[in-house]
Design an enzyme around this catalytic site. Structure first.
Site, PDB file in Angstrom:
ATOM      1  N   GLY A 132      20.679   8.022  21.699  1.00 22.27           N
ATOM      2  CA  GLY A 132      22.130   7.684  21.310  1.00 22.27           C
ATOM      3  C   GLY A 132      22.543   6.901  20.112  1.00 22.27           C
ATOM      4  O   GLY A 132      23.535   6.311  19.962  1.00 22.27           O
ATOM      5  N   THR A 133      21.347   6.683  19.106  1.00 22.41           N
ATOM      6  CA  THR A 133      21.582   5.716  18.105  1.00 22.41           C
ATOM      7  C   THR A 133      22.765   6.198  17.083  1.00 22.41           C
ATOM      8  O   THR A 133      23.542   5.105  16.744  1.00 22.41           O
ATOM      9  CB  THR A 133      20.450   5.398  17.329  1.00 22.41           C
ATOM     10  OG1 THR A 133      19.810   7.007  16.888  1.00 22.41           O
ATOM     11  CG2 THR A 133      19.317   5.006  18.038  1.00 22.41           C
ATOM     12  N   GLY A 134      22.850   7.280  16.815  1.00 20.67           N
ATOM     13  CA  GLY A 134      23.705   7.781  15.541  1.00 20.67           C
ATOM     14  C   GLY A 134      25.055   8.031  16.556  1.00 20.67           C
ATOM     15  O   GLY A 134      26.115   7.200  15.884  1.00 20.67           O
ATOM     16  N   LYS A 174      21.737   7.708   6.740  1.00 24.09           N
ATOM     17  CA  LYS A 174      20.914   6.765   7.715  1.00 24.09           C
ATOM     18  C   LYS A 174      19.325   7.185   7.392  1.00 24.09           C
ATOM     19  O   LYS A 174      18.964   8.254   7.455  1.00 24.09           O
ATOM     20  CB  LYS A 174      21.425   6.751   8.983  1.00 24.09           C
ATOM     21  CG  LYS A 174      22.867   6.597   9.620  1.00 24.09           C
ATOM     22  CD  LYS A 174      23.195   6.928  10.970  1.00 24.09           C
ATOM     23  CE  LYS A 174      22.918   8.352  11.086  1.00 24.09           C
ATOM     24  NZ  LYS A 174      23.887   8.592  12.305  1.00 24.09           N
ATOM     25  N   THR A 190      15.335   5.364  21.469  1.00 17.69           N
ATOM     26  CA  THR A 190      16.338   5.491  20.554  1.00 17.69           C
ATOM     27  C   THR A 190      17.429   6.452  20.920  1.00 17.69           C
ATOM     28  O   THR A 190      18.235   7.005  20.150  1.00 17.69           O
ATOM     29  CB  THR A 190      15.634   5.954  19.157  1.00 17.69           C
ATOM     30  OG1 THR A 190      15.086   7.292  19.371  1.00 17.69           O
ATOM     31  CG2 THR A 190      14.874   4.853  18.585  1.00 17.69           C
TER      32      THR A 190
END
Length: 488
Positions: free
Chosen positions: A431-433, A397, A429
């Site tokens: 918790g995006t992963g 990513k 952002t």
């Protein structure tokens, strides 16, 4: 009364046939180590095995057939013999499959009896209807795509299958050049099963190739569609970890189960404390879920310690889970370390060789490879190095790179696929992963092939970031709810 009983028997027989002729229908090849490779496909989830053997003499053919028959009987896999009605009777096979020029259906029924299955290869609506009227229990239909292994006389394609499907009341097995990436068109066109040969038996990992194909049939299941087990830490603030995973899985339409590896005291400003779950209890959670619930995809997040990584790897091997999405969570958004150095070493040695898809961000990829990643070329080199650790596919990513669009890069060992998205300037952002990896796992569980699952998950997380609302005094969470509404 007699007509009612006959009709009821027909309905029961039809229902029984539909449950026995479904999913991945494997036709054997003439290669070496056939029993060993077939056993792998059984572990991967085949539903039907068609024994085709044109090279061995009578005694050797019977001996091999008996071995395969016993393997299928033990696993509950339907065992069909190719063309040879007398061999099917000798092996007490579940049925026989006949080509257009390979025997008379009525004669086969007389030899095998009413309870055995008889399939017939067909190439158009007329042949399919004729086979059904003559008493076939199912039909083979194709070819769907060119195979590259031989000249295709009848290339009908998924479009013709879709036209034929409404006119046929028995199961249809689609055949010809079907693989993970094109199988969805065939299933959506009405196939009850897909027949494969080299697409499974010719692969380096037949069990994994089978599992990939088998998952595609979940696209026909009712909601909640597919089961995802998330193995991760708890986020008391609710924006990441187990909480983000279960929100994502549920909102996107699958069933979520969980194994908790650690408790964290955290909010949008950072992690105040971590309490690891005892290793034995992590194993107990795993066993409780996998011994009862039919999990399709396992997704891992924060694993915290080397001992927990070890028990996760042990349980994945024990229960034969092959579609495993690993988000190698190492750092919290605020910079706190979520895994120690020994755990990283164990992760690379034990868990990565079991991983179907790894989803590191740039800092995590740097930690796994020792590289300094500055651009897309660096991401590609890191993906190659991680793939050599045994990971089947790697999604790096690119959100941490400073400039340009946010590009994620998927590498499957042979080719790269780019997934660009506009970069959104926001601090919300958290918790995006976790969310991206869980979305990929969910779409896989729902029957999307990997490239499509990644594309849909990328759209979902982009929307979740764009729609995020300020919450708390630090890095706010992404908006799972509104992103899921956009995804419908």
């Amino acid at each position: 009364m007699k007509r009612s009983q006959d009709f009821l028997k027909l309905v029961v027989d039809r229902g029984t046939t539909e449950t026995r002729i479904r999913g991945v229908y494997l036709v054997t090849d003439q290669g070496n180590r056939l029993p060993e490779r077939v056993q792998e496909t059984i572990a991967g989830g085949i539903s039907v095995l068609q024994y085709r053997n044109k090279e061995r003499d009578g005694a050797a053919k019977v001996e091999l057939g008996r071995e395969l028959r016993q393997m299928c009987a033990t696993a509950g896999v339907t065992f069909i013999v190719n063309d040879d009605v007398h061999l099917a009777r000798e092996l007490d096979a579940d049925g026989v499959h006949l080509g257009q020029e390979d025997g008379d259906l009525a004669e086969a029924r007389k030899i095998l009896g009413a309870r055995k299955l008889i399939g017939v290869s067909t190439h158009n609506l007329e042949e399919a209807q004729r086979a059904e009227a003559a008493g076939a229990d199912y039909i083979g239909f194709g070819a769907m795509y060119p195979t590259g292994s031989k000249d295709i006389e009848h290339l009908v394609g998924p479009e013709t299958l879709a036209d034929v499907r409404p006119h046929i009341g028995i199961p249809i097995v689609a055949i010809g050049g079907i693989n993970r990436d094109n199988g969805t068109r065939v299933i959506d066109s009405g196939a009850d099963a897909v027949a494969v040969i080299s697409g499974v038996l010719g692969q380096k990992e037949p069990a994994l190739a089978t599992a990939e194909l088998s998952l595609l049939f979940n696209r026909k299941a009712p909601l909640p569609r597919g089961v995802v087990l998330t193995v991760a830490g708890s986020d008391s603030g609710g924006g990441a970890g187990i909480q983000a995973d279960l929100k994502t899985i549920s909102l996107l339409g699958s069933y979520g189960a969980s194994v908790i590896t650690a408790l964290t005291a955290q909010n949008t400003r950072g992690v105040a404390g971590i309490h690891g779950v005892p290793t034995d209890f992590v194993g107990e959670q795993f066993t409780a879920v996998l011994s009862d619930i039919p999990v399709d995809v396992v997704k891992t997040g924060m694993l915290y310690s080397a001992e927990i990584v070890q028990v996760v790897a042990d349980r994945l091997q024990e229960f034969g889970r092959r579609i495993v999405v690993v988000d190698p969570v190492m750092l919290a958004k605020g910079g706190a370390s979520l895994i120690d150095a020994t755990a990283v070493t164990t992760l690379k040695a034990r868990l990565l060789p079991l991983t179907y898809l790894l989803t590191p961000n740039v800092p995590e990829a740097e930690k796994l490879t020792g590289l300094s990643i500055m651009d897309e070329a660096g991401m590609e080199e890191a993906a190659r190095r991680i793939h050599r650790l045994g990971v089947r596919s790697v999604l790096i990513k690119g959100g941490h790179l400073p400039d340009g669009t946010a590009v994620d890069i998927l590498y499957d060992g042979s080719a790269f696929t780019r997934y660009p998205a506009p970069r959104i300037l926001t601090k919300n952002t958290h918790g995006t992963g976790c969310t991206l990896a869980s979305a990929i796992a969910t779409f896989l569980a729902q029957g999307e092939p990997l490239p499509t699952a990644v594309a849909r998950a990328k759209e979902f997380i982009t929307a979740a970031i764009k729609l995020a609302q300020p919450l708390g005094k630090g890095h706010g969470p992404v908006n799972h709810f509104l992103a899921a509404r956009e995804n419908r």
